[in-house]
Design a protein around this motif. Structure first.
Motif, mmCIF file in Angstrom:
data_model
loop_
_atom_site.group_PDB
_atom_site.id
_atom_site.type_symbol
_atom_site.label_atom_id
_atom_site.label_comp_id
_atom_site.label_asym_id
_atom_site.label_seq_id
_atom_site.Cartn_x
_atom_site.Cartn_y
_atom_site.Cartn_z
ATOM 1 N N SER A 22 35.551 31.916 46.682
ATOM 2 C CA SER A 22 36.474 33.000 47.036
ATOM 3 C C SER A 22 35.724 34.298 47.340
ATOM 4 O O SER A 22 36.295 35.384 47.251
ATOM 5 C CB SER A 22 37.497 33.217 45.907
ATOM 6 N N GLY A 23 34.457 34.183 47.687
ATOM 7 C CA GLY A 23 33.706 35.344 48.148
ATOM 8 C C GLY A 23 32.947 36.099 47.086
ATOM 9 O O GLY A 23 32.506 37.226 47.323
ATOM 10 N N ASN A 24 32.768 35.505 45.888
ATOM 11 C CA ASN A 24 31.998 36.158 44.808
ATOM 12 C C ASN A 24 32.531 37.553 44.485
ATOM 13 O O ASN A 24 31.759 38.507 44.331
ATOM 14 C CB ASN A 24 30.516 36.243 45.184
ATOM 15 N N VAL A 25 33.846 37.675 44.370
ATOM 16 C CA VAL A 25 34.437 38.967 44.045
ATOM 17 C C VAL A 25 35.276 38.848 42.777
ATOM 18 O O VAL A 25 35.654 37.754 42.356
ATOM 19 C CB VAL A 25 35.318 39.506 45.199
ATOM 20 N N ASP A 26 35.538 40.004 42.182
ATOM 21 C CA ASP A 26 36.388 40.086 40.990
ATOM 22 C C ASP A 26 37.829 40.248 41.467
ATOM 23 O O ASP A 26 38.305 41.359 41.683
ATOM 24 C CB ASP A 26 35.943 41.275 40.135
ATOM 25 N N GLN A 27 38.539 39.123 41.617
ATOM 26 C CA GLN A 27 39.885 39.186 42.182
ATOM 27 C C GLN A 27 40.842 40.072 41.375
ATOM 28 O O GLN A 27 41.502 40.946 41.960
ATOM 29 C CB GLN A 27 40.457 37.779 42.328
ATOM 30 N N PRO A 28 40.959 39.888 40.059
ATOM 31 C CA PRO A 28 41.903 40.759 39.338
ATOM 32 C C PRO A 28 41.508 42.230 39.385
ATOM 33 O O PRO A 28 42.373 43.106 39.476
ATOM 34 C CB PRO A 28 41.866 40.207 37.905
ATOM 35 N N GLY A 29 40.199 42.500 39.351
ATOM 36 C CA GLY A 29 39.760 43.886 39.409
ATOM 37 C C GLY A 29 40.093 44.542 40.738
ATOM 38 O O GLY A 29 40.514 45.698 40.786
ATOM 39 N N ILE A 30 39.924 43.801 41.830
ATOM 40 C CA ILE A 30 40.208 44.360 43.159
ATOM 41 C C ILE A 30 41.707 44.585 43.342
ATOM 42 O O ILE A 30 42.143 45.637 43.836
ATOM 43 C CB ILE A 30 39.658 43.430 44.251
ATOM 44 N N ILE A 31 42.522 43.611 42.942
ATOM 45 C CA ILE A 31 43.969 43.771 43.071
ATOM 46 C C ILE A 31 44.443 44.965 42.248
ATOM 47 O O ILE A 31 45.249 45.782 42.705
ATOM 48 C CB ILE A 31 44.693 42.481 42.637
ATOM 49 N N ALA A 32 43.942 45.068 41.016
ATOM 50 C CA ALA A 32 44.334 46.188 40.158
ATOM 51 C C ALA A 32 43.926 47.524 40.768
ATOM 52 O O ALA A 32 44.660 48.517 40.668
ATOM 53 C CB ALA A 32 43.712 46.019 38.777
ATOM 54 N N SER A 33 42.750 47.576 41.405
ATOM 55 C CA SER A 33 42.282 48.831 41.997
ATOM 56 C C SER A 33 43.182 49.259 43.152
ATOM 57 O O SER A 33 43.373 50.452 43.388
ATOM 58 C CB SER A 33 40.833 48.688 42.472
ATOM 59 N N HIS A 34 43.727 48.298 43.881
ATOM 60 C CA HIS A 34 44.671 48.625 44.962
ATOM 61 C C HIS A 34 45.928 49.287 44.417
ATOM 62 O O HIS A 34 46.574 50.086 45.108
ATOM 63 C CB HIS A 34 45.065 47.363 45.727
ATOM 64 N N LEU A 35 46.291 48.952 43.187
ATOM 65 C CA LEU A 35 47.572 49.382 42.617
ATOM 66 C C LEU A 35 47.427 50.493 41.585
ATOM 67 O O LEU A 35 48.430 50.990 41.065
ATOM 68 C CB LEU A 35 48.264 48.179 41.961
ATOM 69 N N GLY A 36 46.198 50.863 41.250
ATOM 70 C CA GLY A 36 45.997 51.853 40.206
ATOM 71 C C GLY A 36 46.385 51.338 38.835
ATOM 72 O O GLY A 36 46.877 52.090 37.992
ATOM 73 N N MET A 37 46.162 50.037 38.584
ATOM 74 C CA MET A 37 46.529 49.404 37.328
ATOM 75 C C MET A 37 45.293 49.056 36.503
ATOM 76 O O MET A 37 44.174 49.028 37.020
ATOM 77 C CB MET A 37 47.326 48.120 37.579
ATOM 78 N N GLN A 38 45.514 48.750 35.241
ATOM 79 C CA GLN A 38 44.494 48.158 34.393
ATOM 80 C C GLN A 38 44.615 46.650 34.495
ATOM 81 O O GLN A 38 45.678 46.117 34.840
ATOM 82 C CB GLN A 38 44.677 48.589 32.934
ATOM 83 N N SER A 39 43.525 45.936 34.164
ATOM 84 C CA SER A 39 43.578 44.479 34.228
ATOM 85 C C SER A 39 42.738 43.875 33.116
ATOM 86 O O SER A 39 41.752 44.468 32.674
ATOM 87 C CB SER A 39 43.069 43.972 35.586
ATOM 88 N N VAL A 40 43.139 42.692 32.668
ATOM 89 C CA VAL A 40 42.343 41.869 31.752
ATOM 90 C C VAL A 40 42.333 40.458 32.323
ATOM 91 O O VAL A 40 43.293 40.020 32.968
ATOM 92 C CB VAL A 40 42.899 41.881 30.307
ATOM 93 N N PHE A 41 41.247 39.741 32.069
ATOM 94 C CA PHE A 41 41.063 38.406 32.646
ATOM 95 C C PHE A 41 40.677 37.440 31.545
ATOM 96 O O PHE A 41 39.889 37.773 30.656
ATOM 97 C CB PHE A 41 39.970 38.450 33.719
ATOM 98 N N GLY A 42 41.242 36.239 31.603
ATOM 99 C CA GLY A 42 40.887 35.190 30.659
ATOM 100 C C GLY A 42 40.371 33.972 31.391
ATOM 101 O O GLY A 42 41.118 33.296 32.105
ATOM 102 N N ALA A 43 39.068 33.692 31.255
ATOM 103 C CA ALA A 43 38.449 32.556 31.947
ATOM 104 C C ALA A 43 38.653 31.289 31.125
ATOM 105 O O ALA A 43 38.323 31.245 29.940
ATOM 106 C CB ALA A 43 36.966 32.815 32.161
ATOM 107 N N ASN A 44 39.173 30.260 31.759
ATOM 108 C CA ASN A 44 39.356 28.968 31.102
ATOM 109 C C ASN A 44 38.368 27.924 31.609
ATOM 110 O O ASN A 44 38.077 26.949 30.922
ATOM 111 C CB ASN A 44 40.793 28.472 31.322
ATOM 112 N N ASP A 45 37.845 28.142 32.795
ATOM 113 C CA ASP A 45 36.853 27.236 33.369
ATOM 114 C C ASP A 45 35.722 28.087 33.912
ATOM 115 O O ASP A 45 35.944 28.949 34.766
ATOM 116 C CB ASP A 45 37.492 26.394 34.488
ATOM 117 N N TYR A 46 34.512 27.880 33.401
ATOM 118 C CA TYR A 46 33.342 28.646 33.838
ATOM 119 C C TYR A 46 32.580 27.821 34.870
ATOM 120 O O TYR A 46 31.962 26.811 34.538
ATOM 121 C CB TYR A 46 32.441 28.997 32.652
ATOM 122 N N ILE A 47 32.639 28.263 36.099
ATOM 123 C CA ILE A 47 31.994 27.516 37.176
ATOM 124 C C ILE A 47 30.485 27.741 37.156
ATOM 125 O O ILE A 47 29.694 26.832 37.338
ATOM 126 C CB ILE A 47 32.588 27.930 38.538
#
Length: 334
Positions: free
Chosen positions: A149-174
């Motif tokens: 998916s382009g080596n990007v932080d998807q939740p961080g980028i989406i949150a930055s578009h919206l001015g929101m905070q974000s937390v992420f929970g990894a269940n599978d470490y690729i």
């Protein structure tokens, strides 16, 4: 007569010779005593001259004398260290006022199918969230720093578009830096979060439940986001049991949402509804293939308002958003 005098004089000289010898000896000793100190001074001066470093050929004696005569450099005195003020206090956690009402918010759940969303499409996902007016967002199938998916932080980028905070929970470490799992976004402060892996069986995708404590106008709302197995109903039942044990461990206002991969009449949903209510029971299908698999479930601390399902071309799931109102604590007479 003359011969007799000469003989007498000779005898007198012989008698004086010992006296002269003693006198000469005493004189010699006295002379040496006077001369010896001067010789010692001369030798010492010679020795000092031999041990003193000679000036360089280019340095004249007057220059050396001038250099030795220069005063030592002066140094500015050091200022006293500044007075250390008291260490700043840690910011206080948001104060929880259980009696403050009303608290209205819109919550969304959206499986974004992260592996098939390019970095350029993350702004589109943010647009879907913005159009719905969502304050809290539960995202599933989210990538973080994955090559596909382009080596990007998807939740961080989406949150930055919206001015929101974000937390992420990894269940599978690729990889050692990339993960796949769930995320929670919020325009309200997030005061702590945790991710718990759910029971699994060999060869199946690891699932999890992500929790975030969100402070909505001074009151805590505990939000749970999960994505259950899509291949085995028995495994889903085991997983929802583990999820509900986490949900039931918290008091106050609670919402459980996500992709349960189960229909309205399933045992999985029945387990969840033993302590929660289906806030979107009147809503239609949430998946391109038909059927309803994406849910927002609430407890009695919240009441349900309007809900909507928004199909998009960004995922095979639709975005489901519902309006909620949080009540105050029981002793407040609400």
């Amino acid at each position: 007569m003359t011969h007799h005098r000469s003989r007498k004089f000779s005898v007198r000289i012989k008698q004086l010779l010992p006296i002269l010898a003693v006198a000469l000896t005493v004189g010699a000793i006295a002379g040496l005593t006077l001369v010896a100190p001067r010789l010692n001074d001369s030798e010492q001066a010679s020795a000092d001259a031999s041990t003193t470093p000679s000036a360089s050929p280019s340095e004249s004696p007057s220059a050396g004398a001038s250099r030795r005569a220069e005063p030592l450099p002066k140094f500015d005195p050091l200022d006293a260290p500044p007075v250390i003020a008291k260490a700043p206090k840690k910011p206080k956690k948001p104060k929880i006022d259980p009696c403050k009402v009303p608290r209205n918010l819109t919550v969304m759940t959206f499986n974004i199918k992260g592996g098939k969303v390019s970095p350029g499409e993350l702004g589109g996902i943010a647009g879907v969230i913005r159009a719905a007016g969502a304050d809290v967002v539960l995202l599933q199938e989210v990538d973080q720093n994955r090559r596909r998916s382009g080596n990007v932080d998807q939740p961080g980028i989406i949150a930055s578009h919206l001015g929101m905070q974000s937390v992420f929970g990894a269940n599978d470490y690729i990889t050692d830096r990339g993960g796949y799992g769930n995320a929670i976004l919020s325009r309200f402060p997030i005061d702590g979060s945790s991710n718990t892996h759910l029971p699994n069986r060999g060869g199946k995708e690891q699932r999890g439940v992500l929790r975030a404590n969100i402070i909505v106008e001074g009151q805590r709302l505990v939000v749970f986001n999960t994505h259950l197995d899509h291949t085995s109903d028995s495994l889903r039942r085991t997983q929802i049991g583990a999820v509900m044990s986490k949900v039931n461990a918290y008091d106050g206002a609670k919402i459980l949402g996500g992709d349960l991969n189960a229909g309205s009449g399933s045992g999985v949903l029945g387990t969840a509804l033993s302590s929660l209510s289906d806030a979107g029971a009147s809503l239609g299908a949430s998946h391109d293939g038909g059927g309803r698999v994406d849910y927002l479930l609430r407890n009695s601390w919240l009441s349900t308002g309007k809900g909507r399902v928004s199909p998009t071309r960004l995922s095979d799931h639709h975005a489901v958003s519902i309006d909620f109102a949080m009540r105050g604590a029981g002793h407040c007479g609400q």
